[in-house]
Structures are given as C-alpha cells and as structure tokens.
Design an enzyme around this catalytic site. Structure first.
Site, PDB file in Angstrom:
ATOM      1  N   GLY A 189      -1.645 -75.884 -37.616  1.00 49.52           N
ATOM      2  CA  GLY A 189      -2.069 -77.240 -37.310  1.00 49.52           C
ATOM      3  C   GLY A 189      -1.382 -77.800 -36.077  1.00 49.52           C
ATOM      4  O   GLY A 189      -2.003 -78.483 -35.247  1.00 49.52           O
ATOM      5  N   ASP A 190      -0.093 -77.510 -35.941  1.00 49.82           N
ATOM      6  CA  ASP A 190       0.647 -77.940 -34.748  1.00 49.82           C
ATOM      7  C   ASP A 190       0.084 -77.270 -33.501  1.00 49.82           C
ATOM      8  O   ASP A 190      -0.017 -77.886 -32.436  1.00 49.82           O
ATOM      9  CB  ASP A 190       2.127 -77.587 -34.897  1.00 49.82           C
TER      10      ASP A 190
END
Length: 303
Positions: free
Chosen positions: A250-251
């Site tokens: 996600g990052d």
C-alpha cells in the site's frame, strides 16, 4: 521536494523460524533488519523511482540512531527529530506466519518536541508534497494530521494522507490532494462491505464530497480504483503475479502514484504507476525497484 512523515518509525526484525513452537526455545533460520514505518516505505520506493525526498519523523535512543543509519544507506535524505527519552521501537515479524508480529510501543513525544517539529514543517514551500502516513504514538492526539494541515494551509502544499479512522476523517476538511484507503477501511467509514471495484466507486466519490481531491482505493486481489479530481474514474484489476510479501504494498502504491503524477501531471499515468508499484512490491521480497515497477507497468500497457 517530497517529504514523508513517520511519527513512530521502527527497526523491523524479520525472521523465519522452522517448526515454531509456543513455550519452547526457537531458533531463526533467516533474519533481516530493516527500517520500518509507512512513511519510510514511501520514501524508499520514491527514491527507487528517482524522486528526491526527505523522510521526517521522530527517533530516540540506540534504535533511533540505527534507523537513521539504515535510512541513509537506502539513498534518500532524512531529517529526524531526536527525542531524549526512551528508544525507537523494534517490531518482530514472523515470516512463516503471515501477519503475525509483535510491534513495539515506541517513545512518547513531548509538547516541546512537537512544537519544534511543526516549526520544521513551516519551511515547506508551494509545490512541495507532504505525505502523512500510518499510525501515531499514544502521546499524540488523533487530530495531529489535521493540526499539521491546518497550520500549513494556504502555502500551496500537496498533502497525501494514508491513515485510518479518525486520523483520516479529521483531515478531509482541508482538501488533501490524495488519500488511499483500502476497501475494508473505506467500507468501515460508511458501514458497508465493499467487495468489487464497482462497489468502491460511489464511496470513493463520497470521500471526495467530504473534501478529498483524489481517492485511491487499494483492493488487494481485486485491483484498485481511483476517483480523480478531474472527474474521471479509473479502475484496474490486480496485475498477474505471485504474492511474495504484501508488507509495504500500500505504501508503494502511494509512492508510485505520486511519482507518476510528478512526472506527467496525468492522473491516468499516476494511477497505473501506483498499481504497478504496489503490485511490484507485493511480488518481491523487498520494496519494488524501478525496474520491477516498469516491468509491471509495461504489462498493464500491453493488456
């Protein structure tokens, strides 16, 4: 310049233990030590994609010094504020048991340290990007992301926020450039279950109505959706590949989106870069390199 904020960075001690048994002495087969935290992950992938950035946040003690040393080795700048008490946390992650980990608490952040940190943020200029990512220490209020954005309003700074619950909802009034909830987090906000890309679209739109300019929804194996500021909706299925390590995916998506937008100021390209970076990290043992991101992006173009 892009700046990322990690209020509670960590040293992630990642181990593999064969035949782990409770109540017994277990020995590691493999082990790694990496600087951890959502903002640091974003900074790492941005640097891999050729985007200059600076990691901000708080460190303390001998572990804080080691976080800074390892971050500098990754090839991007850091300007951490150093606390005088406690030590930065160590997170223990068991590779053989997906999602099984023990996360440290981390040091408290006093009012004086926070005031000095806010003064540091005052130096940001129009056109800079500030990424606020992840959880916060217990010593900080849930309004901290909102307080930062309120303090920097009117300076022409683009805010990207990757957080959950009140941390996220609190910032919407200040019109963040980007938010990135996953489908479960987005569903929790509205009390619904979101299972498909089509189901995500109206709720992404609702987040825009609340103030977010661009809403990027990650959906793991279902792909991703972007409700863009220009009124367009973009959707892609998950790229084909073998899941190796979902930590940091996600990052990586946030980093890929920002890199793509900074390159071309085009939301379609930024969305594809976000999906490509998130997937490339999920398909890799470590966070994605530029070559790995480009390989997934090229497959998306071909499809």
């Amino acid at each position: 310049m892009v700046y990322t904020v990690t209020f509670n960075p960590s040293l992630d001690y990642i181990v593999s233990v064969k035949d782990f048994q409770m109540g017994m002495t277990n020995r590691t087969q493999t082990e790694q030590m990496l600087p951890g935290g959502k903002g640091i992950n974003v900074s790492t992938v941005l640097a891999n994609l050729g985007i200059e950035n600076t990691a901000l946040g708080f460190t303390a003690g001998f572990t804080g010094a080691e976080i800074q040393r390892r971050v500098e080795k990754l090839g991007f700048c850091c300007d951490f504020s150093e606390g005088e008490e406690g030590f930065s946390r160590i997170n223990v992650k068991l590779k053989d048991f997906d999602g099984t980990e023990i996360n440290g608490k981390g040091p408290g952040i006093c009012r004086e340290d926070m005031e000095q940190f806010l003064e540091k943020l005052e130096k940001l200029k129009a056109g800079d990007v500030l990424v606020l990512a992840g959880s916060i220490p217990e010593s900080l209020p849930n309004s901290i992301y909102r307080d930062i954005m309120a303090k920097l309003q009117g300076k022409g700074i683009h805010f990207a926020v990757d957080a959950t619950g009140e941390l996220l909802l609190n910032v919407l009034q200040y019109r963040p450039f980007l938010i990135k909830p996953n489908n479960h987090e987005l569903g929790e906000i509205f009390g619904v279950e979101i299972r498909t890309r089509e189901e995500a679209v109206p709720y992404a739109r609702k987040m825009q109505e609340k103030g977010a300019r661009n809403v990027l929804v990650s959906m793991a194996g279902q792909g991703a959706v972007l409700a863009a500021e220009d009124g367009q909706v973009y959707a892609l299925p998950a790229p084909r590949g073998t899941l190796v390590n979902a930590v940091g995916a996600g990052d990586s998506m946030v980093a890929g989106f920002l890199a793509g937008w900074l390159e071309k100021k085009d939301y379609g390209h930024a969305f594809k870069m976000g999906v490509s970076a998130g997937s490339a990290s999920a398909f890799s043992e470590f966070l994605a390199t530029r070559e790995e991101v480009e390989a997934v992006y090229n497959r998306l173009e071909e499809e």
